[in-house]
Design an enzyme around this catalytic site. Structure first.
Site, mmCIF file in Angstrom:
data_model
loop_
_atom_site.group_PDB
_atom_site.id
_atom_site.type_symbol
_atom_site.label_atom_id
_atom_site.label_comp_id
_atom_site.label_asym_id
_atom_site.label_seq_id
_atom_site.Cartn_x
_atom_site.Cartn_y
_atom_site.Cartn_z
ATOM 1 N N GLY A 115 0.829 -1.218 0.000
ATOM 2 C CA GLY A 115 0.000 0.000 0.000
ATOM 3 C C GLY A 115 0.855 1.256 0.000
ATOM 4 O O GLY A 115 0.390 2.325 -0.369
ATOM 5 N N LYS A 156 -7.041 11.687 4.086
ATOM 6 C CA LYS A 156 -8.443 11.890 3.708
ATOM 7 C C LYS A 156 -9.378 11.446 4.823
ATOM 8 O O LYS A 156 -10.453 12.016 5.008
ATOM 9 C CB LYS A 156 -8.773 11.141 2.411
ATOM 10 C CG LYS A 156 -8.750 11.986 1.167
ATOM 11 C CD LYS A 156 -7.442 12.403 0.607
ATOM 12 C CE LYS A 156 -6.677 13.516 1.190
ATOM 13 N NZ LYS A 156 -5.293 13.620 0.706
ATOM 14 N N GLY A 161 5.583 25.431 4.077
ATOM 15 C CA GLY A 161 5.193 24.909 2.766
ATOM 16 C C GLY A 161 3.684 24.915 2.588
ATOM 17 O O GLY A 161 2.957 24.356 3.410
ATOM 18 N N HIS A 209 -29.536 16.872 -13.636
ATOM 19 C CA HIS A 209 -29.964 17.938 -12.738
ATOM 20 C C HIS A 209 -30.773 17.326 -11.600
ATOM 21 O O HIS A 209 -31.597 16.460 -11.856
ATOM 22 C CB HIS A 209 -30.830 18.952 -13.500
ATOM 23 C CG HIS A 209 -31.442 19.990 -12.609
ATOM 24 N ND1 HIS A 209 -30.706 21.042 -12.098
ATOM 25 C CD2 HIS A 209 -32.703 20.102 -12.104
ATOM 26 C CE1 HIS A 209 -31.495 21.777 -11.325
ATOM 27 N NE2 HIS A 209 -32.709 21.232 -11.310
#
Ligand code: NAI
Length: 463
Positions: free
Chosen positions: A39, A51, A176, A442
């Site tokens: 992984g 995440k 950064g 939509h």
């Protein structure tokens, strides 16, 4: 000459495991060598765990905003151990899933450090594995710049230490403003930490479209993050409970006191112990394997290199695409060549940022006054308004003559999912008319893609 395997892959991150499975699916005998967990960075200490943290923060934000949706929430609190448990659960599940896929595809997983002995031999401890072809996919690790007073350890973190946080620091200086700095900055800011991001360049995400980067910065400021741009951390000293960070911004010198410093200044290739020198694979001063050709072959033709260990963009999805290119070539069925012209780039803060293709500045440099810009805001989109967080916009860049899609830049809800449509358009040289003629469902956020594209022709309906 017969070999133990057709393909030996060194490194089991997204590049390596993808290549191993694909080669096995195409009929090759494959071994995958991994010194750690399969992984790689992505699953263990990169894309996925970050995440998960951002999703935890998103739930916290939803709870805080519940009353706006007619949902009153009682007392709530943040449980860091619970966040870490969720992160570990998702990561372990996915790592186990990759191991199972390797097994299912009959890829032999060899645990240990793989070293090249010659162009057809990988040594792993006592074992010598011969292979007709070798794919190097050893990935990257956080880069550390030497700043006096900021040696990694204790309260000076890289992304690895930041992921393992046990309590929310009261304050943090992040060096950064790339994807890593912004995603951690957002996570910790929403958890209540006072975050200051120091960026050397004059804009956050220096490679991004400037207008889009500014829009994202505006919302991240609202979310509680502070920014110092065109600024450089020069040194730091210990103070009680943390660090005093010295920052040079133009002629001005400033200090910021904080509990933790996070260094997010890029990543460097992992090549130590690989034996590149011995077999003549060329690499640069940052350890990245240079000179991969259009099929990802290195300077030694039966040795391929893919993913972060090469000079290409350090993104899991780039590694995946390079794995396909390399394996198809090894298997004698080359379909695609290495192509970096259409790489979606995503940042998973709230709002999210996503882009593909040329920035406005790049397009203007090439096409001058023939550049056409279309823009449409999420504030005019019914779905976004209902969901909340209807901020940001989509910006489409095309050219006058044929209406070709040159680039697309997005800030807003779920734009990391929306960008793929414009990646397909860009990759296949679609025109704005072809995007517009495609019926978009939509109500969806994807209508904003269509309306922004219509706006390049001055015919957006809801603007
Ligand atoms: P990066 O190279 O994207 O950004 C590092 C930033 O640090 C740059 O903006 C640079 O100007 C700045 N910097 C460097 N030295 C500095 C100094 N002394 N003082 C102030 N600023 C300084 O690297 P990052 O964010 O660490 O990410 C590494 C890699 O991982 C990148 O290729 C990135 O795209 C990838 N990544 C992708 C993610 C995603 O797709 N969402 C998430 C995280 C990482």
């Amino acid at each position: 000459m017969s070999y133990d395997v057709d393909v030996a892959v060194i490194g089991g991150g997204p590049g390596g495991y993808y290549a191993a499975i694909k080669a096995a699916q195409m009929g090759a005998k494959v071994a995958l060598v991994e010194k750690n967990k399969v992984g790689g960075t992505c699953l263990n200490v990169g894309c996925i765990p970050t995440k998960v943290l951002l999703s935890c923060v998103s739930v916290l934000d939803s709870v805080k905003e519940g009353a706006d949706f007619g949902v009153n929430v009682g007392d709530y609190s943040v449980d860091v151990a619970g966040i870490q448990k969720r992160k570990a659960g998702v990561v372990n599940g996915l790592v186990g899933g990759v191991a199972a896929l390797l097994k299912k595809n009959k890829v032999e997983l060899i645990e240990g450090l793989g070293t090249l002995a010659d162009k057809n031999t990988v040594v792993i401890g006592d074992r010598k594995l011969t292979a007709k072809n070798i794919i190097l996919a050893t990935g990257s690790e956080p880069a550390v710049i030497p700043i006096p007073g900021l040696e990694i350890g204790g309260n000076v973190w890289t992304s690895n230490e930041a992921l393992a946080f046990e309590k929310v620091p009261a304050s943090m200086v992040i060096i950064g403003a790339g994807a890593i700095g912004l995603e951690f900055g957002y996570t910790f800011a929403r958890l209540g930490c006072e975050v200051t991001v120091v960026e050397f360049m004059p804009q956050i995400l220096p490679a991004a479209d400037t207008e889009t980067a500014k829009e994202l910065q505006k919302h991240l400021k609202k979310a509680g993050m502070k920014f110092m741009l065109s600024a450089q951390v020069t040194s730091a000293e210990d103070i009680e409970g943390g660090k005093r960070v010295h920052i040079k911004a133009g002629e001005k010198e400033k200090t910021v006191d904080c509990e933790v410093v996070l260094m997010a200044v890029g990543r460097k290739a992992v090549k130590n112990g690989l034996g590149l020198e011995e077999v003549g694979v060329k690499f640069d001063e940052r350890g990245r394997i240079v000179e991969t050709n259009e099929y990802m072959q290195t300077s030694v033709p039966n040795i391929y290199a893919i993913g972060d260990v090469t000079t290409g963009p350090m993104l899991a999805h780039v590694a995946w695409s390079e794995a396909i290119v390399a394996v198809d070539h090894i298997m004698g069925q080359p379909k695609f060549k290495k192509d970096y012209s259409t790489i979606p780039a995503c940042v998973y803060t709230h709002p999210e940022q996503a882009s593909v293709g040329m920035t406005e500045a790049q397009a203007r440099e090439k096409y001058g006054d023939d550049v056409v810009i279309g823009k449409f805001g999420f504030g005019h989109n019914g779905k976004a308004l209902g969901m909340g967080g209807a901020v940001g916009f989509i910006k489409v860049i095309s050219e006058k003559k044929y209406g070709a899609v040159l680039g697309c830049h997005m800030v807003g809800p779920h734009v990391t999912d929306l960008i793929t449509e414009m990646a397909v358009a860009k990759r296949n040289e679609l025109t704005v008319d072809e995007v517009i003629a495609t019926i978009h469902p939509h109500p969806t956020l994807a209508e904003v893609v269509q309306e922004a594209t219509m706006d390049t022709l001055g015919c957006a309906i809801h603007k």
